[in-house]
Design an enzyme around this catalytic site. Structure first.
Site, PDB file in Angstrom:
ATOM      1  CG  ASN A   5       3.152  -6.454   1.950  1.00  0.00           C
ATOM      2  OD1 ASN A   5       2.503  -6.966   2.872  1.00  0.00           O
ATOM      3  ND2 ASN A   5       2.594  -5.591   1.094  1.00  0.00           N
ATOM      4  CB  SER A   6       5.337 -12.356  -0.657  1.00  0.00           C
ATOM      5  OG  SER A   6       5.868 -12.978   0.495  1.00  0.00           O
ATOM      6  NE  ARG A   7       0.153  -8.715   2.433  1.00  0.00           N
ATOM      7  CZ  ARG A   7      -0.475  -8.228   3.496  1.00  0.00           C
ATOM      8  NH1 ARG A   7      -1.577  -8.790   3.943  1.00  0.00           N
ATOM      9  NH2 ARG A   7       0.015  -7.187   4.127  1.00  0.00           N
TER      10      ARG A   7
ATOM     11  CE1 TYR B  87       2.001  -7.188  -4.073  1.00  0.00           C
ATOM     12  CE2 TYR B  87       0.976  -6.349  -2.088  1.00  0.00           C
ATOM     13  CZ  TYR B  87       1.740  -7.300  -2.728  1.00  0.00           C
ATOM     14  OH  TYR B  87       2.231  -8.369  -2.031  1.00  0.00           O
TER      15      TYR B  87
ATOM     16  CE  LYS C  74      -6.045  -3.654   4.615  1.00  0.00           C
ATOM     17  NZ  LYS C  74      -6.168  -4.388   5.831  1.00  0.00           N
TER      18      LYS C  74
ATOM     19  N   GLY D 286      -4.295  -3.800  -1.278  1.00  0.00           N
ATOM     20  CA  GLY D 286      -5.241  -2.780  -0.846  1.00  0.00           C
ATOM     21  C   GLY D 286      -5.333  -1.582  -1.783  1.00  0.00           C
TER      22      GLY D 286
ATOM     23  CG  HIS E 187      -7.244  -2.874  10.156  1.00  0.00           C
ATOM     24  ND1 HIS E 187      -5.939  -2.511  10.359  1.00  0.00           N
ATOM     25  CD2 HIS E 187      -7.216  -3.844   9.220  1.00  0.00           C
ATOM     26  CE1 HIS E 187      -5.154  -3.229   9.571  1.00  0.00           C
ATOM     27  NE2 HIS E 187      -5.901  -4.049   8.865  1.00  0.00           N
TER      28      HIS E 187
ATOM     29  N   GLY F 138       0.094 -19.978  19.291  1.00  0.00           N
ATOM     30  CA  GLY F 138      -0.935 -20.734  20.000  1.00  0.00           C
ATOM     31  C   GLY F 138      -1.026 -20.378  21.480  1.00  0.00           C
TER      32      GLY F 138
ATOM     33  CG  ASP G 275      -7.519  -7.168   6.991  1.00  0.00           C
ATOM     34  OD1 ASP G 275      -6.709  -6.766   7.835  1.00  0.00           O
ATOM     35  OD2 ASP G 275      -7.655  -6.629   5.876  1.00  0.00           O
TER      36      ASP G 275
ATOM     37  NE  ARG H 279      -2.458  -1.310   3.471  1.00  0.00           N
ATOM     38  CZ  ARG H 279      -1.878  -0.631   4.434  1.00  0.00           C
ATOM     39  NH1 ARG H 279      -1.836   0.694   4.393  1.00  0.00           N
ATOM     40  NH2 ARG H 279      -1.331  -1.260   5.455  1.00  0.00           N
TER      41      ARG H 279
ATOM     42  CB  SER I  26      -1.040  -4.046   7.702  1.00  0.00           C
ATOM     43  OG  SER I  26      -2.216  -3.357   7.384  1.00  0.00           O
ATOM     44  CB  ALA I  27       2.506  -7.085   8.396  1.00  0.00           C
ATOM     45  CB  CYS I  28       0.686  -6.660  13.953  1.00  0.00           C
ATOM     46  SG  CYS I  28       1.711  -5.197  13.740  1.00  0.00           S
ATOM     47  N   GLY I  29       0.157 -10.047  12.775  1.00  0.00           N
ATOM     48  CA  GLY I  29      -0.296 -11.360  13.228  1.00  0.00           C
ATOM     49  C   GLY I  29      -1.803 -11.533  13.359  1.00  0.00           C
ATOM     50  CE  LYS I  30      -6.012  -7.173  10.955  1.00  0.00           C
ATOM     51  NZ  LYS I  30      -4.827  -6.369  10.642  1.00  0.00           N
ATOM     52  CB  THR I  31      -3.637 -13.945   9.027  1.00  0.00           C
ATOM     53  OG1 THR I  31      -3.988 -12.766   8.293  1.00  0.00           O
ATOM     54  CG2 THR I  31      -4.131 -15.168   8.277  1.00  0.00           C
TER      55      THR I  31
HETATM   56  O1  SAT Z   1      -2.511  -4.506   0.897  1.00  0.00           O
HETATM   57  S1  SAT Z   1      -3.528  -4.684   1.947  1.00  0.00           S
HETATM   58  O2  SAT Z   1      -4.002  -3.391   2.401  1.00  0.00           O
HETATM   59  O3  SAT Z   1      -4.660  -5.419   1.420  1.00  0.00           O
HETATM   60  C1  SAT Z   1      -2.856  -5.579   3.206  1.00  0.00           C
HETATM   61  C2  SAT Z   1      -2.782  -4.914   4.503  1.00  0.00           C
HETATM   62  O4  SAT Z   1      -2.179  -3.850   4.623  1.00  0.00           O
HETATM   63  O5  SAT Z   1      -3.337  -5.443   5.471  1.00  0.00           O
HETATM   64 MN    MN Z   2      -5.191  -5.357   7.241  1.00  0.00          MN
END
Ligand code: SAT
Ligand code: MN
Length: 580
Positions: free
Chosen positions: A362-364, A197, A206, A199, A226, A489, A275, A69, A248-253
């Site tokens: 930031n690969s997804r 790319y 977003k 978001g 969020h 866990g 998310d 983003r 973003s990228a702090c372990g939500k998933t």
């Molecule tokens: O690129 S995204 O906005 O979809 C990913 C993220 O920042 O959580």
């Molecule tokens: Mn997000």
């Protein structure tokens, strides 16, 4: 193509302006997805991965200058600058339209214009909202098919309701100099140019579900956040739902798909969302949440059977990978995998260890929620799930305790508003610097944060059954730079304390920043964390906190007279308590 005049006229006008070659109305079928993939394999936009190990998995390499983003190029174009607030970049709507329309002129020459009707939320949910994205990127169409309820059913709902968010997107020539992500909340529309790319380009995510939806939510009395949503089932088979906001990228998933450790037989975590969370006050006074998305656009590096077995398993098939590396036998590869050796990096070049990471940080992965082994059977419930606790969090190497609880709703809103986190690779810019990221919404709130906090505060008057509010920090480090808390866990132990607090069961100590777990109240049986480390994780360092409060005061000053007096008073009370 549609009985909705506004929609057909808009599509015709955009096709003329962009000079698109062809117009394709997406029906959302599997056959359409297969055709799109076939086309992209032919042009090289996608490459097929190893069919045996990863059936129906594809790799997309984005332009190396288009990997995240772009917050500095993202604008809220409300009529009044103050409505966008100091938290957003602002542009006058007429000037913004003129600027970006000039870029769209002729931008789809030689390309197909795709019309994507989509629904954010279960198609039959009164809490769901629809949109239409126009794009010239088949990669975007394929991702939207996975991430949203897209196609025929969404179009039918739009025709019935007559209302939808308009999103116009073109990849242009991917030149960062000609890249803008613009939002027109008063017109319920989005225009995005020059990026393909995440978001920036999947406008349902977003742009719609957070920036535009947060604006709508304020005027309609709900919350667009969020946050992940999970159901936590205890050994008595009771399920309680919590919503948690992290940048973003702090372990939500990972938290959304948590697998209880061996010490926690009989526990189970169900994913509702990873998310985004839309919450409405129910007739019973509780907050009810839906996940507007239908899939995950998750960070790949670090995903392995130890950190997130559910994700690891679900991305073995029918997944689009973006910017990962590949092995000699054409399997996707990323940092954090135990097996395999990368031979080609994310840019498509021979991998050399001296050249940086093999997979982009930031690969997804893009994957349907239906492939998640822990997907909640209630994730598609039209009225959503009831939320017992709201958790705010961030990435803080120092100071912020593992967990603490707000004294009440107003104090909880202050905790969310004052949250800060170290930046990650999810957005371009420096990584690892602490910045204020209120409610993890800094890049996503479509209006003035001061008004947004006021909106949060207003719920207190509307219900006496609101969730309790907590703050967590999984990322505390010792002097050697090692994480003090094992995370993943084991975070279930903290969630258990949180749920017990909601039931009035767990022990807590009252401190100036809120309630912290009493000694031994977070269960550490079968866990290799010493009592001393637990004390470090659960003490309030008064000096550091005094400095933190001053930093918050300074930050809030930036919001001038719109700043809610209640939050300032609450902050003052914390400061006084810390000084005692
Ligand atoms: O690129 S995204 O906005 O979809 C990913 C993220 O920042 O959580
Ligand atoms: Mn997000």
């Amino acid at each position: 193509m549609t009985s909705n005049k506004t929609l057909s006229q808009w599509v015709a006008q955009v096709a003329r302006h962009t000079q698109a070659d062809k117009v394709h109305w997406c029906d959302g079928s599997d056959a359409e997805y297969r055709d799109l993939v076939k086309g992209m394999l032919a042009t090289g936009m996608l490459a097929e991965l190893n069919r045996t190990t990863h059936p129906n998995c594809y790799l997309h390499r984005s332009d190396p200058q288009d990997v995240a983003r772009v917050e500095h190029l993202t604008f809220i174009c409300s009529r009044s600058r103050d409505d966008a607030g100091p938290n957003n970049h602002w542009m006058d709507p007429a000037a913004a339209h003129a600027k970006i329309d000039a870029l769209f002129a002729g931008s789809m020459r030689g390309r197909t214009l795709y019309v994507i009707p989509y629904c954010m939320g279960p198609i039959d949910s009164p809490l769901a909202r629809c949109g239409v994205e126009i794009t010239d990127s088949p990669y975007v169409v394929a991702n939207m098919k996975i991430m949203t309820r897209m196609g025929k059913a969404a179009l039918q709902r739009i025709e019935k309701e007559g209302k939808f968010v308009k999103g116009l997107h073109s990849t242009g020539d991917l030149n960062p100099e000609r890249r803008f992500i613009m939002h027109f909340p008063e017109e319920l529309s989005i225009k995005s140019f020059g990026s393909g790319y995440g978001g920036n380009a999947l406008l349902g995510k977003k742009c719609h579900a957070l920036r535009i939806a947060s604006w709508q939510a304020r005027s309609e009395g709900w919350l667009a956040e969020h946050m992940l949503i999970v159901g936590i089932q205890n050994p008595q088979d009771e399920i309680r739902y919590v919503a948690a906001a992290f940048p973003s990228a702090c372990g939500k998933t990972n938290l959304a798909m948590l697998i209880p450790p061996a010490s926690h037989q009989g526990w189970k975590v169900w994913t509702v969302g990873d998310d985004i969370c839309w919450m409405h006050l129910g007739e019973d006074g509780r907050l009810w949440a839906i996940n507007p998305e239908a899939g995950y656009f998750g960070v790949v590096p670090g995903t392995n059977p130890k950190t997130n077995k559910n994700a690891f398993d679900m991305i073995r098939h029918d997944t689009i990978f973006t910017n990962v590396a590949v092995t000699a036998d054409n399997q996707p590869w990323w940092e954090g995998l135990k097996d395999g050796t990368p031979v080609t990096d994310w840019k498509g070049e021979p991998y050399k260890p001296g050249n940086g990471k093999a997979a982009h940080p930031n690969s997804r992965f893009t994957v349907s929620a239906k492939q998640n082994p822990s997907y909640s059977p209630h994730a598609e419930d039209a009225h959503g799930v009831p939320i017992s606790a709201i958790i705010f969090g961030g990435r803080r190497a120092e100071m912020t305790p593992l967990v603490y609880e707000a004294r009440d709703w107003t104090h909880g809103v202050l905790i969310g508003a004052g949250a800060a986190s170290e930046t990650t690779a999810a957005a371009t810019g420096q990584v690892g610097v602490v910045r204020r990221d209120p409610m993890a919404m800094k890049p996503f709130c479509g209006y003035n944060f001061a008004d947004y906090w006021n909106h949060w505060l207003s719920f207190n008057k509307r219900s006496s059954k609101l969730p309790k509010i907590f703050h967590v920090n999984w990322f505390r480090q010792g002097p050697d730079g090692k994480f003090l808390w094992p995370g993943f866990g084991e975070n279930l132990r903290v969630l258990r304390w949180i749920l017990d607090r909601c039931d009035g069961k767990a022990q807590a100590l009252s401190t100036p920043i809120g309630f912290l777990p009493a000694d031994g109240a977070v269960d550490t049986h079968d866990l290799d964390v010493s009592a001393e480390t637990m004390r470090t994780l659960l003490t309030v360092d008064r000096e550091k906190w005094q400095a933190e409060i001053r930093a918050m005061q300074e930050y809030f000053q930036g919001y001038g007279p719109r700043m809610p007096a209640k939050l300032l008073a609450e902050l003052q009370a914390t400061q006084t308590a810390l000084a005692k």
